[in-house]
Design an enzyme around this catalytic site. Sequence first.
Site: not given
Length: 214
Positions: A45, A74, A90, A92
Amino acid sequence: MTISITNEFYELMSKVNFNVYGILDAQNQIHTLGTDSKIIGRIFEMFTQPVLLKIAEKHNYILETPESQTLYPDFIMMKDKTSKDKIAIDVKTTYIDNDNSKIKFTLGSFGSYMRNNTKNIAYEYTDFSKHYVIGFIYKRNGSAQESYQYDYKFKDMVVFPYYDVEYFIQEKYKIAGDKPGSGNTENIGSFPTNNFADLKNGNGPFSILGQDIF
Protein backbone atom coordinates in the site's frame (compact mmCIF):
# COMPACT_ATOMS: atom_id res chain seq x y z
CA MET A 1 -16.24 11.57 -17.49
CA THR A 2 -14.09 9.28 -15.36
CA ILE A 3 -10.38 9.14 -16.16
CA SER A 4 -8.70 5.84 -16.98
CA ILE A 5 -5.70 5.24 -14.72
CA THR A 6 -4.52 1.84 -15.91
CA ASN A 7 -1.79 2.76 -18.40
CA GLU A 8 -0.37 5.48 -16.19
CA PHE A 9 -0.33 3.12 -13.21
CA TYR A 10 1.71 0.50 -15.08
CA GLU A 11 4.12 3.10 -16.42
CA LEU A 12 4.85 4.58 -13.00
CA MET A 13 4.83 1.32 -11.06
CA SER A 14 7.37 -0.20 -13.45
CA LYS A 15 9.93 2.22 -11.97
CA VAL A 16 9.37 1.08 -8.36
CA ASN A 17 11.93 -1.09 -6.56
CA PHE A 18 10.00 -3.27 -4.09
CA ASN A 19 12.97 -4.40 -2.01
CA VAL A 20 12.69 -3.30 1.63
CA TYR A 21 15.14 -3.74 4.46
CA GLY A 22 12.75 -3.06 7.33
CA ILE A 23 11.89 -0.18 9.64
CA LEU A 24 14.61 2.39 10.28
CA ASP A 25 14.53 3.92 13.76
CA ALA A 26 15.96 7.23 14.97
CA GLN A 27 19.25 5.57 15.92
CA ASN A 28 19.85 4.24 12.39
CA GLN A 29 18.90 0.72 13.39
CA ILE A 30 17.00 -1.44 10.88
CA HIS A 31 14.32 -3.69 12.37
CA THR A 32 13.60 -6.56 9.98
CA LEU A 33 10.07 -7.48 8.98
CA GLY A 34 9.86 -11.24 8.57
CA THR A 35 7.09 -12.60 6.36
CA ASP A 36 3.96 -11.49 8.20
CA SER A 37 1.38 -11.05 5.45
CA LYS A 38 -0.34 -8.07 7.12
CA ILE A 39 2.92 -6.13 7.31
CA ILE A 40 3.82 -6.99 3.73
CA GLY A 41 0.36 -5.95 2.57
CA ARG A 42 0.81 -2.57 4.22
CA ILE A 43 4.20 -2.17 2.53
CA PHE A 44 2.62 -2.62 -0.90
CA GLU A 45 0.00 0.00 0.00
CA MET A 46 2.84 2.38 0.86
CA PHE A 47 4.48 1.75 -2.51
CA THR A 48 1.15 2.33 -4.25
CA GLN A 49 0.10 5.63 -2.69
CA PRO A 50 2.81 7.87 -4.27
CA VAL A 51 2.04 6.38 -7.68
CA LEU A 52 -1.66 7.13 -7.32
CA LEU A 53 -0.88 10.62 -6.05
CA LYS A 54 1.16 11.39 -9.17
CA ILE A 55 -1.72 10.22 -11.38
CA ALA A 56 -4.23 12.28 -9.42
CA GLU A 57 -2.10 15.41 -9.58
CA LYS A 58 -1.62 15.03 -13.32
CA HIS A 59 -5.39 15.13 -13.83
CA ASN A 60 -6.07 17.75 -11.13
CA TYR A 61 -7.80 15.13 -9.00
CA ILE A 62 -7.74 14.70 -5.22
CA LEU A 63 -6.39 11.48 -3.73
CA GLU A 64 -8.00 10.76 -0.38
CA THR A 65 -7.85 7.96 2.18
CA PRO A 66 -10.86 7.33 4.46
CA GLU A 67 -10.58 8.49 8.07
CA SER A 68 -11.13 4.94 9.32
CA GLN A 69 -9.26 1.85 8.11
CA THR A 70 -12.52 -0.10 8.32
CA LEU A 71 -14.12 1.92 5.53
CA TYR A 72 -14.06 1.07 1.83
CA PRO A 73 -12.03 1.84 -0.25
CA ASP A 74 -8.30 2.20 0.52
CA PHE A 75 -8.00 5.21 -1.79
CA ILE A 76 -10.46 7.58 -3.44
CA MET A 77 -9.61 9.59 -6.55
CA MET A 78 -12.01 12.42 -7.35
CA LYS A 79 -12.40 15.87 -8.82
CA ASP A 80 -13.97 17.11 -5.60
CA LYS A 81 -15.98 15.79 -2.67
CA THR A 82 -19.31 16.36 -4.43
CA SER A 83 -18.35 14.36 -7.53
CA LYS A 84 -20.55 11.47 -8.64
CA ASP A 85 -17.66 10.04 -10.68
CA LYS A 86 -15.37 9.04 -7.83
CA ILE A 87 -12.87 6.24 -8.40
CA ALA A 88 -12.51 3.59 -5.68
CA ILE A 89 -9.14 1.85 -5.43
CA ASP A 90 -8.46 -1.10 -3.13
CA VAL A 91 -5.02 -2.67 -2.68
CA LYS A 92 -5.00 -6.44 -2.18
CA THR A 93 -2.07 -8.77 -1.63
CA THR A 94 -1.61 -12.52 -1.57
CA TYR A 95 1.30 -14.91 -1.71
CA ILE A 96 1.85 -18.11 -3.64
CA ASP A 97 4.18 -21.03 -2.94
CA ASN A 98 5.14 -21.68 -6.56
CA ASP A 99 4.24 -20.71 -10.11
CA ASN A 100 1.47 -23.34 -10.26
CA SER A 101 -0.27 -22.24 -7.08
CA LYS A 102 -3.89 -21.13 -7.13
CA ILE A 103 -4.10 -17.35 -6.77
CA LYS A 104 -6.76 -16.19 -4.32
CA PHE A 105 -7.90 -12.73 -3.29
CA THR A 106 -10.75 -11.54 -1.11
CA LEU A 107 -12.25 -8.41 -2.62
CA GLY A 108 -14.33 -6.88 0.15
CA SER A 109 -17.82 -7.45 1.45
CA PHE A 110 -20.92 -8.02 -0.65
CA GLY A 111 -23.13 -7.56 2.42
CA SER A 112 -22.41 -3.93 3.26
CA TYR A 113 -22.16 -1.00 0.83
CA MET A 114 -23.24 -3.08 -2.17
CA ARG A 115 -26.55 -3.79 -0.39
CA ASN A 116 -26.72 -0.64 1.72
CA ASN A 117 -25.51 2.49 -0.06
CA THR A 118 -23.80 4.01 3.00
CA LYS A 119 -22.64 1.05 5.13
CA ASN A 120 -18.88 0.76 5.79
CA ILE A 121 -17.96 3.06 2.93
CA ALA A 122 -16.55 6.55 2.57
CA TYR A 123 -19.17 8.67 0.77
CA GLU A 124 -21.99 6.70 -0.90
CA TYR A 125 -21.62 3.66 -3.13
CA THR A 126 -23.57 5.43 -5.86
CA ASP A 127 -20.98 8.25 -5.83
CA PHE A 128 -18.43 5.90 -7.43
CA SER A 129 -18.33 5.20 -11.15
CA LYS A 130 -15.26 2.91 -11.09
CA HIS A 131 -14.00 0.31 -8.63
CA TYR A 132 -10.41 -0.79 -9.18
CA VAL A 133 -8.37 -3.46 -7.45
CA ILE A 134 -4.59 -3.23 -7.41
CA GLY A 135 -3.39 -6.73 -6.71
CA PHE A 136 0.09 -7.77 -5.59
CA ILE A 137 1.25 -11.38 -5.73
CA TYR A 138 4.54 -12.46 -4.19
CA LYS A 139 6.49 -15.43 -2.86
CA ARG A 140 7.59 -15.47 0.75
CA ASN A 141 11.28 -15.78 1.52
CA GLY A 142 11.59 -18.37 4.28
CA SER A 143 15.11 -17.15 5.06
CA ALA A 144 13.95 -13.66 6.00
CA GLN A 145 14.86 -12.60 9.52
CA GLU A 146 12.02 -11.60 11.82
CA SER A 147 12.55 -8.84 14.39
CA TYR A 148 16.31 -8.81 13.94
CA GLN A 149 18.15 -5.53 14.39
CA TYR A 150 21.00 -4.29 12.21
CA ASP A 151 22.98 -1.09 12.16
CA TYR A 152 22.24 0.71 8.89
CA LYS A 153 25.80 0.20 7.64
CA PHE A 154 25.13 -3.56 7.72
CA LYS A 155 21.90 -3.31 5.73
CA ASP A 156 23.19 -5.71 3.07
CA MET A 157 22.99 -8.49 5.66
CA VAL A 158 19.20 -8.18 5.69
CA VAL A 159 17.31 -10.84 3.75
CA PHE A 160 14.38 -9.35 1.85
CA PRO A 161 11.08 -10.88 3.03
CA TYR A 162 9.60 -11.59 -0.41
CA TYR A 163 10.52 -11.98 -4.07
CA ASP A 164 8.98 -12.45 -7.53
CA VAL A 165 6.51 -9.58 -7.04
CA GLU A 166 3.84 -9.26 -9.73
CA TYR A 167 1.04 -6.72 -9.78
CA PHE A 168 -2.02 -5.73 -11.77
CA ILE A 169 -4.77 -3.15 -11.78
CA GLN A 170 -8.22 -4.21 -12.89
CA GLU A 171 -11.85 -3.33 -12.34
CA LYS A 172 -13.21 -5.36 -9.45
CA TYR A 173 -16.10 -6.98 -11.32
CA LYS A 174 -13.73 -8.36 -13.95
CA ILE A 175 -11.70 -10.38 -11.43
CA ALA A 176 -14.56 -11.39 -9.12
CA GLY A 177 -15.79 -14.95 -8.94
CA ASP A 178 -19.26 -16.21 -8.11
CA LYS A 179 -18.29 -17.77 -4.75
CA PRO A 180 -17.49 -16.17 -1.36
CA GLY A 181 -13.83 -15.51 -0.69
CA SER A 182 -13.60 -17.66 2.41
CA GLY A 183 -15.87 -19.97 4.37
CA ASN A 184 -19.17 -18.51 5.50
CA THR A 185 -18.08 -14.89 5.22
CA GLU A 186 -19.69 -12.22 3.08
CA ASN A 187 -16.43 -11.49 1.27
CA ILE A 188 -16.28 -11.49 -2.50
CA GLY A 189 -13.74 -13.98 -3.79
CA SER A 190 -11.65 -13.59 -6.92
CA PHE A 191 -12.27 -16.19 -9.60
CA PRO A 192 -10.00 -19.26 -9.27
CA THR A 193 -6.91 -19.29 -11.48
CA ASN A 194 -3.24 -20.16 -11.35
CA ASN A 195 -2.50 -17.88 -14.29
CA PHE A 196 -1.52 -14.34 -13.34
CA ALA A 197 -2.42 -13.07 -16.82
CA ASP A 198 -6.07 -14.04 -16.20
CA LEU A 199 -6.22 -11.49 -13.40
CA LYS A 200 -4.24 -8.82 -15.21
CA ASN A 201 -6.51 -9.14 -18.23
CA GLY A 202 -9.71 -9.40 -16.17
CA ASN A 203 -10.88 -12.76 -17.50
CA GLY A 204 -13.40 -13.47 -14.75
CA PRO A 205 -16.97 -14.65 -15.44
CA PHE A 206 -18.47 -11.18 -14.94
CA SER A 207 -16.19 -9.65 -17.56
CA ILE A 208 -18.60 -11.28 -20.02
CA LEU A 209 -21.79 -11.10 -17.96
CA GLY A 210 -21.22 -7.44 -17.13
CA GLN A 211 -21.10 -5.22 -14.07
CA ASP A 212 -24.87 -5.12 -13.52
CA ILE A 213 -25.01 -8.92 -13.18
CA PHE A 214 -22.04 -8.76 -10.80
